[in-house]
Write an enzyme that holds these catalytic residues in place. Structure first.
Site, short mmCIF file in Angstrom:
data_model
loop_
_atom_site.label_atom_id
_atom_site.label_comp_id
_atom_site.label_asym_id
_atom_site.label_seq_id
_atom_site.Cartn_x
_atom_site.Cartn_y
_atom_site.Cartn_z
N SER A 95 0.82 -1.21 0.00
CA SER A 95 0.00 0.00 0.00
C SER A 95 0.86 1.26 0.00
O SER A 95 1.70 1.43 -0.86
CB SER A 95 -0.97 -0.06 1.18
N ASP A 237 -2.36 6.34 -4.00
CA ASP A 237 -1.25 5.64 -3.35
C ASP A 237 -0.82 4.50 -4.29
O ASP A 237 -1.44 4.29 -5.33
CB ASP A 237 -1.62 5.22 -1.92
N ASP A 239 -1.08 1.32 -4.57
CA ASP A 239 -2.02 0.27 -5.02
C ASP A 239 -3.38 0.87 -5.36
O ASP A 239 -4.34 0.14 -5.64
CB ASP A 239 -2.14 -0.87 -4.01
N ASP A 241 -5.87 2.36 -3.88
CA ASP A 241 -7.15 2.29 -3.16
C ASP A 241 -7.42 3.58 -2.38
O ASP A 241 -8.51 3.78 -1.88
CB ASP A 241 -7.24 1.06 -2.25
MG MG Z 1 -3.35 1.44 -0.43
#
Ligand code: MG
Length: 447
Positions: A95, A237, A239, A241
């Site tokens: 993340s 960010d 990834d 999300d």
């Molecule tokens: Mg993330």
């Protein structure tokens, strides 16, 4: 599972974790051989391919088929699990953490992270090495799939009015922090007729600034927005999300507004309840109140919010850290959903980001933490319950106290002996009053 690559996170560990998750899914599926499949994707970190190979080896070793999605976003994996009818999903990502970290995020067949009970079962399998290996003819097979972006974007386009947004010809600056989100976000913005200036959009995993989309990490994006004067700046960010927004003046508006803006749009169209965690801003309550709908507060953690959204059929939800969830796309935080809903709100109201932020209003929020072991933390919570006896209490995750002029959330960390204080109030002095009251309790207990 998250760690530092080459130190406490290695290919061996991740392969065994794949064996554990695969064996768990086979059991969950009634032990049927050859029927279990898992989608695997990764963010752009240089360690991602190695860890994806390792987890794929583990899954195949216990007879689970793997669909290799390559470099994709976390919400993209969640969507593909459901779209392809897989039994589970895995994202290789750490993340918002720096490059030396990586991790393995597990998803069940509904696209949501396993709830605590199932997570514990998987953990036990990993530590007990309780794996059910397949013989040669029954080893899992790997199939590549490159459809994630297309299916993800189609789902998003189905919940918005593409023409209305495209008619505005918005200018957008996008910072994808060299993560997995740049490619699909650019495709989505092109579909929406936006003129995009993309920075850090190549998925190299060599992050050009610290990857958490907070104010101090996005100074370069703010500078570019100030210079180029687009309608909006977006930051993801690694990834993808989480979403942070910079207004047309180059001011970082804060991640709490990502959910607030999305909720403002969705609730303006449709009456339905909202779910969010206990640490998320009261702005969401204000917006829900205007719409005459209920807000369900859950313990911190995406899986808890998603579960509440599914249970109460919420029309919008998410977390204050820039995580917007719309179940029509998937039960997972999604920066692309946040981007689309924000642009739709701007298109339909004809208002700028700063005007919309002004309409929503805001509060002063502050986050602190201090060292406290489990026993001290419990004593602090007990004492706080007495000190703040007049507040409305929610004790489902530490203690959240709601006052007329603000709220205070005290919770312990799952990973370190730390107590977190999250406070939000009408102004800074009021917030300080609540923080000081907690620090006084701490002093008395740790004296
Ligand atoms: Mg993330």
């Amino acid at each position: 599972m998250r760690g530092i690559v080459g130190e406490n996170l290695t290919g061996f560990i991740v392969a065994e974790y794949g064996c554990a998750f695969g064996s768990f899914l086979k059991d969950r599926n009634g032990g049927k051989r050859g029927k279990v499949s898992v989608c695997v994707g990764r963010d752009s970190r240089p360690s991602g391919a190695m860890l994806q190979s390792a987890v794929t080896g583990g899954l195949c070793a216990v007879g689970v088929d793997v669909i290799d999605l390559g470099i994709v976003t976390t919400p993209g994996v969640g969507i593909m699990v459901r779209h392809l009818g897989c039994n589970g999903g895995i994202v290789i990502t750490a993340s918002h953490n720096p490059i030396q970290y990586n991790g393995v995020k597990l998803l069940l067949d509904n696209g949501v992270a396993p709830p605590p009970e199932q997570a514990e079962q998987i953990r036990h399998r990993y530590f007990d090495k309780h794996f059910t290996f397949a013989d040669s003819p029954h080893c899992g097979q790997v199939t590549p799939n490159e459809q994630t972006d297309e299916i993800h974007i189609d789902k998003i386009l189905s919940i918005i009015d593409k023409k209305k947004i495209a008619a505005k010809k918005f200018k957008v600056v996008l910072d994808s922090i060299n993560g997995a989100g740049g490619r699909p976000a650019k495709k989505l913005l092109a579909e929406l007729g936006c003129k995009v200036a993309a920075i850090n959009d190549q998925p190299t995993g060599l992050f050009s600034h610290r990857p958490e989309p907070t104010a101090k990490n996005l100074t370069s994006l703010c500078k570019i927005v100030k210079k180029e004067r687009p309608d909006i700046g977006f930051a993801q960010d690694p990834d993808a999300d989480r979403l942070a927004i910079v207004d047309e003046n180059g001011s970082y508006i804060g991640e709490e507004y990502s959910l607030a803006l999305a909720a403002k749009y969705v609730l303006g169209k449709k009456k339905g309840s909202v779910a969010t965690n206990l640490s998320t801003s009261r702005m969401i309550d204000d917006i829900a109140q205007l719409g005459g709908v209920q807000v369900f507060r859950t313990p911190v953690g995406e899986a808890n919010v998603a579960e509440a959204m599914l249970k109460h059929k919420c029309v919008i939800g998410g977390e204050g850290n820039g995580g917007v969830i719309d179940l029509r796309v998937g039960p997972i935080r999604d920066s692309l959903v946040g981007i689309a809903l924000t642009l739709q709100l701007m298109a339909e109201t004809g208002k700028s980001v700063s005007q919309l932020v002004c309409e929503i209003g805001g509060y002063y929020m502050s986050k602190e933490k201090f060292v406290a072991d489990a026993e001290q933390a419990q004593k602090i919570l007990n004492s706080a319950k007495q000190v703040f006896a007049n507040a409305r209490l929610n004790a489902s995750d530490g203690c959240r106290f709601d006052f007329a002029d603000g709220w205070l959330h005290l919770r312990t960390s799952n990973t370190e002996p730390v107590m977190r204080i999250i406070v939000e109030a009408k102004d800074k002095p009021t917030a300080k009053k609540y923080i000081d009251a907690v620090l006084k309790i701490r002093k008395e207990i740790q004296a």
